[in-house]
Design an enzyme around this catalytic site. Structure first.
Site, PDB file in Angstrom:
ATOM      1  N   ARG A   9       0.838  -1.200   0.000  1.00 21.83           N
ATOM      2  CA  ARG A   9       0.000   0.000   0.000  1.00 21.83           C
ATOM      3  C   ARG A   9       0.870   1.246   0.000  1.00 21.83           C
ATOM      4  O   ARG A   9       1.887   1.304   0.681  1.00 21.83           O
ATOM      5  CB  ARG A   9      -0.900   0.028   1.234  1.00 21.83           C
ATOM      6  CG  ARG A   9      -1.855   1.225   1.255  1.00 21.83           C
ATOM      7  CD  ARG A   9      -2.449   1.448   2.631  1.00 21.83           C
ATOM      8  NE  ARG A   9      -1.450   1.722   3.656  1.00 21.83           N
ATOM      9  CZ  ARG A   9      -0.843   2.908   3.810  1.00 21.83           C
ATOM     10  NH1 ARG A   9      -1.123   3.908   3.018  1.00 21.83           N
ATOM     11  NH2 ARG A   9       0.041   3.069   4.766  1.00 21.83           N
ATOM     12  N   VAL A  10       0.461   2.227  -0.781  1.00 27.07           N
ATOM     13  CA  VAL A  10       1.027   3.574  -0.710  1.00 27.07           C
ATOM     14  C   VAL A  10      -0.145   4.532  -0.551  1.00 27.07           C
ATOM     15  O   VAL A  10      -1.292   4.183  -0.848  1.00 27.07           O
ATOM     16  CB  VAL A  10       1.877   3.943  -1.958  1.00 27.07           C
ATOM     17  CG1 VAL A  10       3.151   3.113  -2.003  1.00 27.07           C
ATOM     18  CG2 VAL A  10       1.087   3.797  -3.242  1.00 27.07           C
ATOM     19  N   SER A  11       0.144   5.738  -0.092  1.00 27.81           N
ATOM     20  CA  SER A  11      -0.930   6.673   0.237  1.00 27.81           C
ATOM     21  C   SER A  11      -1.473   7.463  -0.943  1.00 27.81           C
ATOM     22  O   SER A  11      -2.614   7.871  -0.940  1.00 27.81           O
ATOM     23  CB  SER A  11      -0.453   7.656   1.306  1.00 27.81           C
ATOM     24  OG  SER A  11      -0.153   6.960   2.483  1.00 27.81           O
ATOM     25  N   SER A  12      -0.638   7.725  -1.938  1.00 28.43           N
ATOM     26  CA  SER A  12      -1.115   8.582  -3.021  1.00 28.43           C
ATOM     27  C   SER A  12      -0.792   7.988  -4.382  1.00 28.43           C
ATOM     28  O   SER A  12       0.099   7.149  -4.524  1.00 28.43           O
ATOM     29  CB  SER A  12      -0.496   9.980  -2.907  1.00 28.43           C
ATOM     30  OG  SER A  12       0.881   9.932  -3.181  1.00 28.43           O
ATOM     31  N   GLN A  15       2.831   7.893  -5.757  1.00 25.69           N
ATOM     32  CA  GLN A  15       3.825   6.988  -5.185  1.00 25.69           C
ATOM     33  C   GLN A  15       3.829   5.662  -5.940  1.00 25.69           C
ATOM     34  O   GLN A  15       2.836   5.286  -6.558  1.00 25.69           O
ATOM     35  CB  GLN A  15       3.544   6.756  -3.702  1.00 25.69           C
ATOM     36  CG  GLN A  15       3.722   8.005  -2.853  1.00 25.69           C
ATOM     37  CD  GLN A  15       3.318   7.778  -1.417  1.00 25.69           C
ATOM     38  OE1 GLN A  15       2.226   7.312  -1.138  1.00 25.69           O
ATOM     39  NE2 GLN A  15       4.209   8.117  -0.496  1.00 25.69           N
TER      40      GLN A  15
END
Length: 188
Positions: A9-12, A15
């Protein structure tokens, strides 16, 4: 036979997930689910929900780091409890976390506290920056998307709040807020 399932998982959207995906594949994960979404809460994390449904007793959920799984201690503990109830272990590739051992569980709890602390610090810094920008006259907040005059004009025509909201594409609470503010200003 147990399977290793990876979660990245990445936040944006800007990324990249490639490093996490490669690390999870190198760790032996047969399935890797990935998403670009905030980790501060579980809402909207469809890939996490999918992988949680896949997991069976004896399986292992693998992440690169615990903060990829959750950014709050409560969410992390809830996920760990769900995994435990299913008989599933949690491991982190880059951290000494393995919920099948006492030391791994303890380290997991410490990392969860630090992940939440980091999120809180980031939020505080952001609010301080916004306050400083407002004081300097640089930041004025988001531009208004609601035309109070249009709300009040419809209200004067005896149009109900629900219909006003529908016509203007706004929430009823916003309609009531504008009407109440106008009535309060008129009463002064």
């Amino acid at each position: 036979m147990s399977k290793l399932y990876g979660y990245a998982r990445v936040s944006s959207g800007s990324q990249d997930l490639a490093l996490q995906q490669a690390a999870l594949a190198a760790a032996g994960c047969t399935v890797v689910r990935s998403e670009k979404v905030s980790g501060t809460k579980r809402d909207g994390r469809t890939e996490l929900a999918t992988i949680m449904d896949f997991l069976r007793a004896g399986d292992v959920l693998v992440v690169t780091r615990i903060d990829r799984l959750a950014r709050s201690v409560m969410d992390l503990q809830n996920i760990v409890h769900e995994l435990k109830a299913k008989g599933v272990a949690l491991k982190a590739v880059e951290q000494p976390v393995d919920t099948s051992t006492a030391a791994g569980k303890a380290f997991l709890d410490m990392l969860g506290v630090f992940a939440e602390f980091e999120t809180s610090l980031r939020k505080e810094r952001q609010l301080e920056g916004i306050a400083a920008a407002k004081a300097a006259g640089v930041y004025r907040g988001r531009k208004a998307t609601i035309a109070p005059d249009a709300v009040l004009a419809l209200h004067r025509e005896a149009v109900g709040a629900t219909e006003i909201a529908k016509r203007l594409g706004i929430g009823r609470a916003s309609v009531y807020r504008i009407i109440e503010a106008s009535e309060a200003a008129a009463a002064k």
